[in-house]
Scaffold this motif. Structure first.
Motif, PDB file in Angstrom:
ATOM      1  N   MET A   1       0.769  -1.206   0.031  1.00 22.26           N
ATOM      2  CA  MET A   1       0.014   0.111   0.087  1.00 22.26           C
ATOM      3  C   MET A   1       0.908   1.226   0.216  1.00 22.26           C
ATOM      4  O   MET A   1       0.384   2.460  -0.679  1.00 22.26           O
ATOM      5  N   LEU A   2       1.956   1.215   0.828  1.00 25.18           N
ATOM      6  CA  LEU A   2       2.776   2.287   0.966  1.00 25.18           C
ATOM      7  C   LEU A   2       3.451   2.744  -0.561  1.00 25.18           C
ATOM      8  O   LEU A   2       3.365   4.147  -0.875  1.00 25.18           O
ATOM      9  N   HIS A   3       3.547   2.139  -1.457  1.00 22.56           N
ATOM     10  CA  HIS A   3       4.154   2.440  -2.571  1.00 22.56           C
ATOM     11  C   HIS A   3       3.296   2.723  -3.539  1.00 22.56           C
ATOM     12  O   HIS A   3       3.668   3.090  -4.676  1.00 22.56           O
ATOM     13  N   ARG A   4       1.761   2.905  -3.133  1.00 23.21           N
ATOM     14  CA  ARG A   4       0.936   3.173  -4.336  1.00 23.21           C
ATOM     15  C   ARG A   4       0.815   4.745  -4.171  1.00 23.21           C
ATOM     16  O   ARG A   4       0.145   5.166  -5.143  1.00 23.21           O
ATOM     17  N   TYR A   5       1.367   5.387  -3.058  1.00 21.68           N
ATOM     18  CA  TYR A   5       1.212   6.735  -2.971  1.00 21.68           C
ATOM     19  C   TYR A   5       2.689   7.296  -3.164  1.00 21.68           C
ATOM     20  O   TYR A   5       3.859   6.775  -2.980  1.00 21.68           O
ATOM     21  N   ARG A   6       2.776   8.543  -3.394  1.00 18.23           N
ATOM     22  CA  ARG A   6       3.902   9.234  -3.520  1.00 18.23           C
ATOM     23  C   ARG A   6       4.147  10.256  -2.439  1.00 18.23           C
ATOM     24  O   ARG A   6       3.043  10.765  -1.797  1.00 18.23           O
ATOM     25  N   PRO A   7       5.154  10.584  -1.968  1.00 17.91           N
ATOM     26  CA  PRO A   7       5.301  11.704  -0.741  1.00 17.91           C
ATOM     27  C   PRO A   7       4.376  12.881  -1.003  1.00 17.91           C
ATOM     28  O   PRO A   7       4.446  13.474  -2.091  1.00 17.91           O
ATOM     29  N   GLY A   8       3.869  13.283  -0.024  1.00 21.04           N
ATOM     30  CA  GLY A   8       2.740  14.202  -0.254  1.00 21.04           C
ATOM     31  C   GLY A   8       1.287  14.042  -0.390  1.00 21.04           C
ATOM     32  O   GLY A   8       0.252  14.800  -0.149  1.00 21.04           O
ATOM     33  N   ASP A   9       1.199  12.875  -0.905  1.00 23.59           N
ATOM     34  CA  ASP A   9      -0.201  12.391  -1.081  1.00 23.59           C
ATOM     35  C   ASP A   9      -0.826  11.993   0.287  1.00 23.59           C
ATOM     36  O   ASP A   9      -0.531  11.456   1.265  1.00 23.59           O
ATOM     37  N   ARG A  10      -2.298  12.290  -0.048  1.00 22.70           N
ATOM     38  CA  ARG A  10      -3.194  11.871   1.213  1.00 22.70           C
ATOM     39  C   ARG A  10      -3.773  10.423   0.933  1.00 22.70           C
ATOM     40  O   ARG A  10      -4.066  10.197  -0.194  1.00 22.70           O
TER      41      ARG A  10
END
Length: 75
Positions: A1-10
């Motif tokens: 799950m963590l890597h489905r998002y980029r830094p700054g994403d909610r």
């Protein structure tokens, strides 16, 4: 799950529900949750990695790693 998002994403609500459950197992849960959870975000961490951040209802936040949440607890 963590890597489905980029830094700054909610984090989406559907994933946030899983993070709330996961955070219940964190050894510093009370400190991380504080006054209550508003939402989660992803932030850049050390060594080109990323981590989750819990944003509290008062606007403060705390980083947390999922690893202590899944590690066996020694009693």
């Amino acid at each position: 799950m963590l890597h489905r998002y980029r830094p700054g994403d909610r984090v989406l609500d559907v994933d946030a529900a899983d993070l709330v459950s996961l955070l219940e197992r964190h050894p510093n849960r009370d400190e991380k949750v504080g006054v209550g959870i508003d939402h989660f975000e992803v932030q850049a961490a050390d060594y080109s990695s990323q981590c989750f951040r819990v944003v509290r209802t008062d606007g403060t936040w705390a980083r947390f790693s999922y690893k202590p949440c899944i590690a066996p607890h020694l009693f």
